[in-house]
Enzyme design. Structure first.
Site, PDB file in Angstrom:
ATOM      1  N   ASP A 190       0.856  -1.181   0.000  1.00  0.00           N
ATOM      2  CA  ASP A 190       0.000   0.000   0.000  1.00  0.00           C
ATOM      3  C   ASP A 190       0.892   1.231   0.000  1.00  0.00           C
ATOM      4  OD1 ASP A 190      -3.252   0.331   0.972  1.00  0.00           O
ATOM      5  OD2 ASP A 190      -1.996   2.115   0.974  1.00  0.00           O
ATOM      6  N   CYS A 210     -20.280  -1.112   0.786  1.00  0.00           N
ATOM      7  CA  CYS A 210     -20.659  -1.800  -0.447  1.00  0.00           C
ATOM      8  C   CYS A 210     -22.087  -1.574  -0.920  1.00  0.00           C
ATOM      9  CB  CYS A 210     -20.429  -3.306  -0.288  1.00  0.00           C
ATOM     10  SG  CYS A 210     -18.692  -3.763  -0.154  1.00  0.00           S
TER      11      CYS A 210
END
Length: 481
Positions: free
Chosen positions: A41, A283
């Site tokens: 990351d 989501c």
């Protein structure tokens, strides 16, 4: 016979160390000790947390698996070029938020991070790579990734890429259980010989712990669409039962009894029939809106309107619950202290993305209520930042207090509002809490977890989603408020 383009996978890399990438790769490392797994990351602070004793996300069972595998075959790094160069298979697990500007604003997913990672892979690959979409993406996103990677192949004959779709179906709070024992693993790829090779390699990884009959292989587009549709169906279930909760409040029916009776029908089933203040998380709303945008782009307005209705009901339920609180507190909450129990979008997670708590609190702040918030897993800084993003920093400072225990949050309050279904809220000493509150003291149960009868016996006025009002202080007198 086609040459084997992709060798046996021994090194897996995941770009993106968030709620999906971290737990998924921890499970792969746990179940596949012969595979080296590296999570990378750009956020060096997040990587440092993954390498520390306090992981950046809370998920039951995650710590044990990470601590056991870390340094053995599980690694966390910010050296993205090195990891990509050494990998056989690369998961793309970066954020795909809803666009907040330009074309598709408020609906379409923003794929800038996916594109950025794709270009980074093209730059540093050096050899054959299987690239796997793990992020939730719109249909045909793999085609865009493939286009970028194929351009790189033109300049380097050693480069070979196959793009697969492998959407996650995790539920936060049970992610490790979902990963260890999934209902299904879905893998989409091309039907070309190279595509079938790539699919077979990813299947081989999952076969280390998932029965082969639970691993579904499809074409890429079916896999991408299946993820959106799965989340849309789950969100639809919640909005459906929440719409009926309003009918129950107006008629004297009990939503828990209705849901129980309906869920006994094997064609319907009982899952996701728990009425509440509304769904949240990273989501559901994002994916339903993405489906709406897709349908509009395909000139299917009736289909788009149908799925937009799922979002509309969710927003209405949140607003309706906030209006109910105001109405039941004698139609004013100005300068009244109200205790908020729960800020995460669901129990067993510290995730606050699209949490219904944020929306309900915002509505109450607009009425100048003074809110005292408690959540066992959400950091104070996270709460304040989330609220400042939907109101003003000045209002947050003036109206919001964050407490470290629920008793302090409720002390002197006119009402308690339960917005997350944490188990500990069921076990509190509500007699003690009642004694320390303003009277008449009210409890608004937005998650249907408390014993309303027992609370009334203590002296509380109680109001719960999908049940008839306790004492009739409601000035509006209808379920719509």
């Amino acid at each position: 016979m086609t040459d084997q383009v992709f060798g046996k996978v021994s090194k897996v890399v995941c770009v993106g160390a968030g709620y999906v990438g971290g737990p998924t790769c921890a499970m792969i490392a746990h179940k596949c000790p012969h595979i080296t797994v590296t999570v990378v990351d750009m956020n060096t602070a997040k990587i440092a947390e993954w390498n520390s004793d306090k992981l950046p996300i809370y998920e039951p069972g995650l710590d044990e698996i990470v601590f056991a595998a870390r340094g053995r075959n599980l690694f966390f790094s910010s050296d993205i070029p090195k990891a990509i160069a050494e990998a056989d298979l690369i998961f793309i697990s970066v954020n795909t938020p809803t666009k907040m500007y330009g074309r598709g604003k408020g609906m379409a997913p923003d794929l800038k991070y996916v594109e950025s990672v794709s270009r980074t892979i093209a730059q540093y690959a050096g050899g054959p790579k299987i690239v796997v979409e793990k992020s939730t993406v719109p249909v045909k996103a793999a085609e865009s990734i493939g286009c970028i990677l194929r351009e790189a192949q033109k300049n380097n004959e050693n480069l070979k890429f196959q793009v697969l779709s492998n959407p996650e179906f995790l539920a936060e709070g049970t992610a490790m259980k979902d990963l260890a024992n999934p209902d299904r693993v879905l893998i989409g790829g091309e039907s070309s010989p190279e595509g079938l090779q790539a699919v077979a390699e990813l299947v081989r990884i999952y076969e280390n712990w998932v029965p082969r009959n639970r691993i579904i292989t499809t074409n890429t587009w079916s896999s991408e669409l299946s993820k959106l549709v799965a989340n849309a169906f789950l969100a639809q279930r919640i909005s459906s039962i929440n719409s009926i909760s309003a009918v129950c409040e107006a008629t004297g029916a009990e939503i828990s009894e209705v849901a129980h009776a309906v869920g006994y029908d094997t064609r319907i089933g009982s899952k996701f029939l728990q009425a509440s203040v509304g769904f949240g998380g990273s989501c559901f709303q994002k994916d339903v809106l993405s489906l709406v945008y897709l349908c509009e782009s395909l000139n299917l307005p009736q289909v788009a309107d149908y799925w937009q209705g799922v979002i509309n009901i969710n927003n209405w339920q949140r607003r309706r619950f906030a209006d109910k609180i105001i109405a039941e507190l004698f139609n004013t909450v100005t300068d009244k202290k109200i205790a908020i129990f729960g800020f995460a979008f669901k129990k067993n997670t510290g995730d606050t993305r699209e949490s219904s708590a944020i929306h309900v609190i915002k509505h109450l702040m607009e009425e100048h209520a003074k809110l005292s918030v408690y959540d066992p897993k959400v950091q104070k800084s996270q709460m304040l930042n989330d609220l400042a993003s939907v109101t003003s920093a000045q209002d947050v400072e003036r109206l919001i207090t964050v407490e470290s225990d629920p008793y302090a949050a409720a002390r002197g309050a006119h009402a308690i509002v339960v917005l997350t279904e944490w188990d500990e809220f069921v076990e509190l000493n509500y007699s003690q809490i009642h004694n320390d509150m303003q009277h008449p003291a009210a409890i608004f149960d937005g998650r249907l977890i408390l014993d309303q009868k027992a609370l009334r016996e203590i002296g509380f006025r109680t109001f719960a989603i999908g049940t008839s009002p306790d004492q009739a202080y409601n000035l509006f007198g209808t379920a719509g408020y």
